[in-house]
Write a protein that holds these residues in place. Structure first.
Motif, mmCIF file in Angstrom:
data_model
loop_
_atom_site.group_PDB
_atom_site.id
_atom_site.type_symbol
_atom_site.label_atom_id
_atom_site.label_comp_id
_atom_site.label_asym_id
_atom_site.label_seq_id
_atom_site.Cartn_x
_atom_site.Cartn_y
_atom_site.Cartn_z
ATOM 1 N N LEU A 229 -125.958 62.515 37.699
ATOM 2 C CA LEU A 229 -125.668 61.982 39.032
ATOM 3 C C LEU A 229 -126.080 62.922 40.162
ATOM 4 N N PRO A 230 -125.891 64.243 40.060
ATOM 5 C CA PRO A 230 -126.318 65.120 41.163
ATOM 6 C C PRO A 230 -127.802 65.015 41.480
ATOM 7 N N HIS A 231 -128.642 64.737 40.483
ATOM 8 C CA HIS A 231 -130.079 64.611 40.725
ATOM 9 C C HIS A 231 -130.424 63.252 41.327
ATOM 10 N N MET A 232 -129.533 62.285 41.166
ATOM 11 C CA MET A 232 -129.799 60.946 41.681
ATOM 12 C C MET A 232 -129.273 60.747 43.095
ATOM 13 N N MET A 233 -128.148 61.396 43.432
ATOM 14 C CA MET A 233 -127.490 61.140 44.720
ATOM 15 C C MET A 233 -127.478 62.350 45.648
ATOM 16 N N LYS A 234 -128.118 63.452 45.228
ATOM 17 C CA LYS A 234 -128.221 64.655 46.064
ATOM 18 C C LYS A 234 -126.841 65.184 46.453
ATOM 19 N N SER A 235 -126.521 65.220 47.751
ATOM 20 C CA SER A 235 -125.302 65.881 48.214
ATOM 21 C C SER A 235 -124.040 65.179 47.725
ATOM 22 N N LYS A 236 -124.018 63.829 47.757
ATOM 23 C CA LYS A 236 -122.835 63.110 47.288
ATOM 24 C C LYS A 236 -122.639 63.305 45.791
ATOM 25 N N GLY A 237 -123.727 63.391 45.077
ATOM 26 C CA GLY A 237 -123.626 63.579 43.633
ATOM 27 C C GLY A 237 -123.017 64.910 43.269
ATOM 28 N N ILE A 238 -123.231 65.940 44.105
ATOM 29 C CA ILE A 238 -122.660 67.252 43.830
ATOM 30 C C ILE A 238 -121.142 67.197 43.881
ATOM 31 N N ILE A 239 -120.602 66.478 44.864
ATOM 32 C CA ILE A 239 -119.146 66.337 44.971
ATOM 33 C C ILE A 239 -118.596 65.591 43.771
ATOM 34 N N LEU A 240 -119.255 64.513 43.374
ATOM 35 C CA LEU A 240 -118.800 63.750 42.208
ATOM 36 C C LEU A 240 -118.887 64.589 40.939
ATOM 37 N N ALA A 241 -119.938 65.405 40.828
ATOM 38 C CA ALA A 241 -120.081 66.267 39.652
ATOM 39 C C ALA A 241 -118.972 67.302 39.590
ATOM 40 N N ARG A 242 -118.538 67.778 40.740
ATOM 41 C CA ARG A 242 -117.486 68.790 40.778
ATOM 42 C C ARG A 242 -116.160 68.240 40.248
ATOM 43 N N PHE A 243 -115.959 66.925 40.402
ATOM 44 C CA PHE A 243 -114.723 66.294 39.933
ATOM 45 C C PHE A 243 -115.005 65.333 38.786
ATOM 46 N N ALA A 244 -116.010 65.667 37.972
ATOM 47 C CA ALA A 244 -116.383 64.801 36.853
ATOM 48 C C ALA A 244 -115.238 64.640 35.862
ATOM 49 N N VAL A 245 -114.471 65.697 35.640
ATOM 50 C CA VAL A 245 -113.349 65.621 34.696
ATOM 51 C C VAL A 245 -112.279 64.667 35.197
ATOM 52 N N LEU A 246 -111.929 64.760 36.472
ATOM 53 C CA LEU A 246 -110.903 63.873 37.029
ATOM 54 C C LEU A 246 -111.318 62.412 36.945
ATOM 55 N N PHE A 247 -112.550 62.118 37.370
ATOM 56 C CA PHE A 247 -113.019 60.729 37.345
ATOM 57 C C PHE A 247 -113.083 60.206 35.909
ATOM 58 N N SER A 248 -113.580 60.995 35.003
ATOM 59 C CA SER A 248 -113.739 60.551 33.619
ATOM 60 C C SER A 248 -112.395 60.281 32.965
ATOM 61 N N GLY A 377 -117.911 76.767 34.878
ATOM 62 C CA GLY A 377 -119.346 76.502 34.843
ATOM 63 C C GLY A 377 -119.679 75.073 35.208
ATOM 64 N N LEU A 378 -118.853 74.131 34.781
ATOM 65 C CA LEU A 378 -119.106 72.721 35.089
ATOM 66 C C LEU A 378 -119.025 72.451 36.577
ATOM 67 N N THR A 379 -118.004 73.006 37.242
ATOM 68 C CA THR A 379 -117.792 72.739 38.671
ATOM 69 C C THR A 379 -118.578 73.691 39.569
ATOM 70 N N ARG A 380 -119.046 74.820 39.011
ATOM 71 C CA ARG A 380 -119.700 75.876 39.781
ATOM 72 C C ARG A 380 -118.772 76.460 40.841
ATOM 73 N N VAL A 381 -117.475 76.394 40.572
ATOM 74 C CA VAL A 381 -116.463 76.955 41.475
ATOM 75 C C VAL A 381 -115.694 78.004 40.691
ATOM 76 N N GLY A 382 -115.948 79.267 40.969
ATOM 77 C CA GLY A 382 -115.266 80.358 40.285
ATOM 78 C C GLY A 382 -114.214 81.006 41.143
ATOM 79 N N SER A 383 -113.562 80.220 41.972
ATOM 80 C CA SER A 383 -112.600 80.753 42.932
ATOM 81 C C SER A 383 -111.285 81.122 42.255
ATOM 82 N N ARG A 384 -110.786 82.293 42.573
ATOM 83 C CA ARG A 384 -109.484 82.731 42.049
ATOM 84 C C ARG A 384 -108.354 81.884 42.620
#
Length: 494
Positions: A229-248, A377-384
Motif C-alpha cells: 500500500l505505501p507504494h500505491m498511495m504514497k503519503s497516505k499509504g505510509i500512515i496506513l502502513a504504520r498502523f497495519a497491525v491495528l487495521f488487520s 521495524g514494521l512501523t519505522r518508529v523507534g521512539s522510546r
C-alpha cells in the motif's frame, strides 16, 4: 577475467548500446554504502511522533505483546489445576509486571524502545516443577483442591525464580556481560540476533494454520498494508502502513466474530473451536472488573535446589535472547552501536524484572519481547516514548480486568499471523550486520553458515528426542538436580 565479468570500467559505456547495457549491470551489482545507523527510520529513540499518533502506536505495541502474555498462562494454568479465573488473574499479573519492567528498562536500563514481558524459555522448568509437585501429591496421597494445587505450584515457581534472578543481576551489574559483549564482532552478532527471530518459527505459521480461515487473511492484510500500500498511495499509504497491525487485527477479528455468530464452528472439533471462535477463551466472564495484582498474592514462596538450577538455565537463555532483541531494537531505533556497558546494565535490570515477576507470581521470568522489536521495524518508529505509552496501557488494562480480558480474547491464529511478519523483521536485523563483514572470506562463510545451521539443528534434535522417548538424550540418577532439564532448556532453545 575481471573486465569480462564486470563489463568494463567507467569508460565502457561510451561504446554504444552494448556498452551502456554493461554499464547498467555494473550499477546493479555495486555494493551499497555501509551505515552505522539504520536509514529510513521516521522517528529514532529520542524523537517522538505527535501525541495522538504516539498513543495509537503505543496501543499497537500493547496488542502485539498480548499473544505471549496469553499463551504462557494458557499452557501452565491447566497443568496446575487452575481454571478460567486463575488464568485471567495470571494474565493480568503478567501484564502488570510487564508494564513495570518496560518502564524501568526505558528509564534506567538500556533506555531503548524495548518491551519486556514473559518468556517461553521458562515454560520447560515451570512444567517440570508442576509435574514434580503433582507426583509428590499423588505419592503422599495428598488430596488438594484444584485451587490449592495451583497456589502450591505457583509458590514453588516463585521460589525458584527469586533465586535464579540473582544470576542475571550478577551477570549484568557486576560487568560480566560487558566483558562478553566487548568480544562481539559484527560477525558474532549475526547468529544470535538472527536466531532470536528464526528460533520462534513454531509460533508463526504452525499456530496460524490451526484456523487458516482467519489466520491467512490476517497475514495477507498485514503484508499488503505494510509493504504494497505505501507504494500505491504514497503519503497516505505510509500512515496506513504504520498502523497495519491495528487495521488487520480489527478487520479479521470482526470477520472471526461473524463466523462465530453465524455458526460456522458449531459442529467443528473442540481444538478448532478453541482456536477459531471468539467466545471460547473464557476470560471475559472470569475476569473481575477491577483487580490490582500484589506481591506474594499466591502465598509465601517455597524453595528447592533442583528447581532453582533449572530456572537458572532458563534465566541464562533469557539473557542471550534479550541481548539479541535489544541489539535488534537499537538498530530499528536508528541508534548508534550499543555500548557493552549499556547492554550489561540492561541485563542487570532484566534480573530485577525477573525478581519482580517472581514476587508478583507471573509463572514466568522476564525477557525482551521479540515481536515488539519487530514492530519497530514494521512501523519505522523507534521512539522510546511510544514504548512507555504501551507500558501505560499494560498497567491500565491489567487493573481493569474486563477490558483487558476482552482484548486478550483475540483468537491466537490472528496473533500468529502478526508473528510471521514481526519475527522476520528481527531476523533481518541480524542479517543486516553482514554489511560489516567480509563475505568474500571462506572463514566468514563457515562461521556464519555453521552457527546458523547448528543453531536450528541442535534444538530440533533435542525436541524430537523428547517427543519420541519422553526424556532427553542425557539422563542421570541425581535427585537434587535434573541434568535432563538443564540440557533440555539450554539446547532446545534456538
Amino acid at each position: 577475467m575481471a573486465v569480462g565479468l564486470g563489463g568494463g570500467g567507467p569508460g565502457a559505456g561510451a561504446g554504444g548500446g552494448a556498452g551502456a547495457g554493461a554499464g547498467a549491470k555494473v550499477d546493479e551489482f555495486a555494493p551499497f554504502p555501509i551505515k552505522d545507523q539504520l536509514p529510513g527510520v521516521d522517528f529514532c529513540v529520542s524523537s517522538s511522533p505527535s501525541w495522538p499518533e504516539a498513543i495509537a502506536l503505543g496501543f499497537q505495541h500493547y496488542l502485539v505483546m498480548l499473544g505471549t502474555t496469553v499463551i504462557i498462562p494458557s499452557i501452565l494454568v491447566p497443568l496446575m489445576g487452575g481454571g478460567n479465573v486463575e488464568k485471567a488473574e495470571l494474565i493480568s499479573t503478567l501484564l502488570f509486571v510487564a508494564g513495570i519492567n518496560t518502564l524501568l528498562q526505558t528509564w534506567f536500563g538500556t533506555r531503548l524502545p524495548v518491551v519486556f514481558g514473559g518468556s517461553y524459555a521458562f515454560i520447560i522448568p515451570a512444567i517440570a516443577i508442576i509435574l514434580s509437585i503433582n507426583n509428590n501429591n499423588n505419592n503422599n496421597n495428598a488430596f488438594l483442591s484444584p485451587h490449592q494445587r495451583f497456589k502450591q505450584s505457583m509458590r514453588a515457581i516463585q521460589g525458584a525464580l527469586i533465586i535464579a534472578s540473582i544470576l542475571q543481576m550478577v551477570i549484568g551489574f557486576f560487568g560480566f556481560w560487558r566483558i562478553f559483549s566487548r568480544l562481539l564482532s559484527p560477525l558474532a552478532i549475526v547468529p544470535p540476533v538472527t536466531l532470536t527471530g528464526l528460533g520462534l518459527y513454531a509460533h508463526g505459521f504452525p499456530q496460524l494454520a490451526k484456523c487458516i480461515e482467519i489466520g491467512l487473511p490476517a497475514l495477507f492484510l498485514v503484508v499488503f498494508l505494510s509493504q504494497f500500500l505505501p507504494h500505491m498511495m504514497k503519503s497516505k499509504g505510509i500512515i496506513l502502513a504504520r498502523f497495519a497491525v491495528l487495521f488487520s487485527v480489527a478487520v479479521v477479528w470482526v470477520f472471526a466474530e461473524i463466523l462465530t455468530v453465524a455458526g460456522a464452528y458449531d459442529n467443528k472439533p473442540p481444538n478448532t473451536q478453541i482456536s477459531c471462535r471468539t467466545d471460547r477463551s473464557g476470560l471475559l466472564s472470569a475476569a473481575p472488573w477491577i483487580r490490582v495484582p500484589y506481591p506474594f498474592q499466591w502465598g509465601g514462596p517455597t524453595f528447592d535446589a533442583g528447581d532453582t538450577f533449572a530456572m537458572m538455565a532458563a534465566c541464562f537463555v533469557a539473557v542471550v535472547e534479550s541481548s539479541g532483541t535489544i541489539i535488534a531494537a537499537s538498530r530499528y531505533g536508528s541508534a548508534t552501536p550499543i555500548p557493552p556497558s549499556v547492554l550489561s546494565r540492561g541485563i542487570g535490570w532484566l534480573g530485577i524484572g525477573t525478581l519482580l515477576a517472581a514476587g508478583f507470581g507471573t509463572g514466568s521470568g522476564s525477557t525482551a519481547s521479540v515481536e515488539n522489536a519487530g514492530l519497530l521495524g514494521l512501523t519505522r518508529v523507534g521512539s522510546r516514548r511510544v514504548v512507555q505509552i504501551s507500558a501505560g496501557f499494560m498497567l491500565f488494562f491489567s487493573v481493569l480486568g474486563k477490558f483487558g480480558a476482552l482484548l486478550a480474547s483475540i483468537p491466537l491464529p490472528i496473533m500468529a499471523a502478526l508473528y510471521c511478519v514481526l519475527f522476520a523483521y528481527v531476523c533481518s536485523a541480524g542479517l543486516g550486520f553482514l554489511q560489516f563483514c567480509n563475505l568474500n572470506s571462506f572463514r566468514t562463510k563457515f562461521i556464519l553458515g555453521f552457527s546458523l545451521f547448528m543453531g536450528l539443528s541442535v534444538p530440533q534434535y533435542f525436541n524430537e528426542y523428547l517427543l519420541i522417548s519422553g526424556r532427553g538424550p542425557v539422563h542421570t540418577g541425581a535427585t537434587w538436580v535434573c541434568t535432563f532439564e538443564l540440557l533440555q532448556i539450554l539446547c532446545s532453545t534456538t
